[in-house]
Design an enzyme around this catalytic site. Sequence first.
Site, PDB file in Angstrom:
ATOM      1  N   ASP A 362      56.966  41.581  25.281  1.00 50.32           N
ATOM      2  CA  ASP A 362      56.848  42.053  26.654  1.00 50.32           C
ATOM      3  C   ASP A 362      57.420  40.977  27.569  1.00 50.32           C
ATOM      4  O   ASP A 362      57.101  39.790  27.421  1.00 50.32           O
ATOM      5  CB  ASP A 362      55.380  42.332  27.002  1.00 50.32           C
ATOM      6  N   LEU A 363      58.276  41.374  28.508  1.00 45.97           N
ATOM      7  CA  LEU A 363      58.922  40.408  29.398  1.00 45.97           C
ATOM      8  C   LEU A 363      57.950  39.974  30.492  1.00 45.97           C
ATOM      9  O   LEU A 363      57.365  40.821  31.184  1.00 45.97           O
ATOM     10  CB  LEU A 363      60.177  41.010  30.023  1.00 45.97           C
ATOM     11  N   ASP A 405      59.556  47.321  30.002  1.00 48.58           N
ATOM     12  CA  ASP A 405      60.104  46.021  29.586  1.00 48.58           C
ATOM     13  C   ASP A 405      59.525  45.580  28.250  1.00 48.58           C
ATOM     14  O   ASP A 405      59.473  44.392  27.964  1.00 48.58           O
ATOM     15  CB  ASP A 405      59.820  44.970  30.656  1.00 48.58           C
TER      16      ASP A 405
END
Length: 779
Positions: A362-363, A405
Amino acid sequence: MRNGRAAVFIAAAGAAIAMWLIGDWVPPAALNRINNVLFLAAPSLAACSAGWAARSSTGRYRIAWICLTVGLFGWAVGAASVIYVESILGGRLLTTSQTWPFVLFPIGCGAAFLLFPTGLTKRHLGRFLLDGMVVAGSFFLVFWLVVMDEVYKAGGTDKQLTQFLPAVYAALEIVVLTLGLLLIVRGPSSQRATLVLLTAGLLGVILSDSVYTYITVKHVYPHGSFVDTGWIAGMFLIMIAALTARQPTAPPPKVRTESAWASVWLPGLTAILVLLAAMTEPMVDLTSRPVMVLGACLACAIFIRQFLAISDNQRLLAEMADQALRDPLTGVANYTGFNERLAEVMERRERDRAPVALMVLDLNDFKLVNDSYGHPAGDRLLMLVGDRITRAVRPDDTVARLGGDEFAVVMTGPVDDSERVGARVVDAFTAPFMVDGHELAIRPSAGLALAKADDPGLDAETLLKQADTAMYSAKWAGSGGVHLFTPEMASTRVDRELFRTTDVPERSGSAVLTLLSDLRHAVNRGELTLGYQPQFRLNTGDLVGFEALVRWPQPDGSVLMPLDFLPMVRRNGMMDEVTDLVLGKACEDCAQWRATGIEASVAVNLFAPLLADATVPGRAAAALSASGLPPSQLTIEVTENMVLGDLAQTRHVLNQLREQHIRVAIDDFGTGYSTLSYLRDLPNDEVKLDRYFVAPVLTDPTAAAVVVAVVNLAHTLGMTTVAEGVENAQTAAWLQKHGCDIGQGYFYGAPIDFDTLLERFGPRRAATPRTAPASAKSN
């Protein structure tokens, strides 16, 4: 504008000349001389116009116009030969050596059509040429049956070979005309006007050539008749095309020939034309050798094109099926493709006992990119992220975008190999991303779950939940790297709302992203500094130590406090780098002040989830060794309200630290979820009471009772007690009376830098506490 006017003038002049030739308004002798001039001047002017277009063009456009210039020049040379033979020598039939320059015309035109950028990819250019061959072959077969067959029979057995050149010339003209017609339909709109004019001019020349070839079989053809109008008008149209052509500034869009309807109906339509022409001819003509050869070649071409059309359709169906499993933005697998791949490898694991690994990423702070620079910039960032992950994994690994994301990687093979791939994926984010001129230091939180060959009852859904849990553990820990799932993580509740950007002070999204990039550079260059807040023994007033507090100096002279940037450090995986930096600086400074005679230890606050990292004891030992500081002079403070995850591993790490004679303290005691259980489960030397309880002890009986109870409990367990937030002498006296060991707060002194520490507490200064309260600001 000047070229446009010239083109209009040429068009008007051409129309007037055509009417004049058709009207037969002058005597035949004068008409013949004027016609000879026009017959030679038209291709010559067209060649000059094409040469001018080549001079004002670049790249493939220039080469295309050069080829057309050569073809027109060849036609002009052939026209001069015709005029010389008929007017000077009085001949009526050109030899092969005199007619070969005409062949340059269709060759030059064909080369020009192929060189004009059309948007056709190399893969589809062959199909396009095959379509041209099918159409041209059909038209040429019809042309042979109607025209060339008469020429072929009129030549006789001995002269049939001499008719080979006219047949080749006619075939080339038909092929080029077909290319022009197809390019008008499929070519870029920016070139359509030029292609229409060139094709119309070519059509005029071909029609006159066809009529000329047919009537020469019947009688001798004199110049100055209606047929000359097609030649001259065709050259005028080519001249207009050259003078009005404009080279596009942008490349043409890519086109696909298999998607054009012409690829479906074109072969059938041309076959119908051939059948209609064949119905008008006697059987003896249909069975002649040239017709049989042409028919066989055309049938093979149609068969091959239809076979390719079927192959294209099958490939398109396969591509559509593949696209249904791919994310349209990043090109990696989508959620459906991910589920299918994960189910496939898990089924293979049950059958072949092959280990499976699943990593979820996950960004961090991706929402700030969308808020600051817009969703298109966020989409471009996602495309770059998908590309980096894909380049970091192995060919057999599957990269997928689960949504937003969040990405995932499905891996098979030995567990150690999968762990190395996971580390390589995270390392791929070290370099910043360049999006629309902005440098974005985006890092992921990554969790890895393993399905070993001997793990019973583990399905795809469970594996995904484990990887997701490990990912959120990594996001909470903020230490970077890949967090491997452990059973303890499953028993720990993680509130995902904590990972929003609300813990960042009020800033615009772009300011936070800029700050994040600057922070990464500051960490890499070691620009973070430490402030030291003194700690005094309450019953004697002696200086016993300093707590190291990290600060970030700014170029404008201001200083950011931990709350301004540590949340970003945690969310973006920089906690390891910051921890090593703080440990190294604190140990080095402590060793230096002790060398000057200041007998005080140093305490460093570590983010508690880091203590589940087995490398922490070694990193602390390295910092002590590099500075020469005795281990007993270092205290590791653990933020109590952030202890999370693998308590067994944390206990093991803390025991290792204590075995090295490094002290362990629980910081902010009383503000966490499991206060008493940590006193029981974790090895500790010291308990630091949070200012929330210490500050109101003089006025709040409940707070005072809690402090007394904790002090007594800590002493019973053999721990030292430290009171934070001591703001006045009365509070210090109360704490001393009730047995607290050490005091820390603004009453004793605010955090100071290293140089001020040496000046204030060096051998020449009295190491005594302040006698007046200081500001009540928090440290």
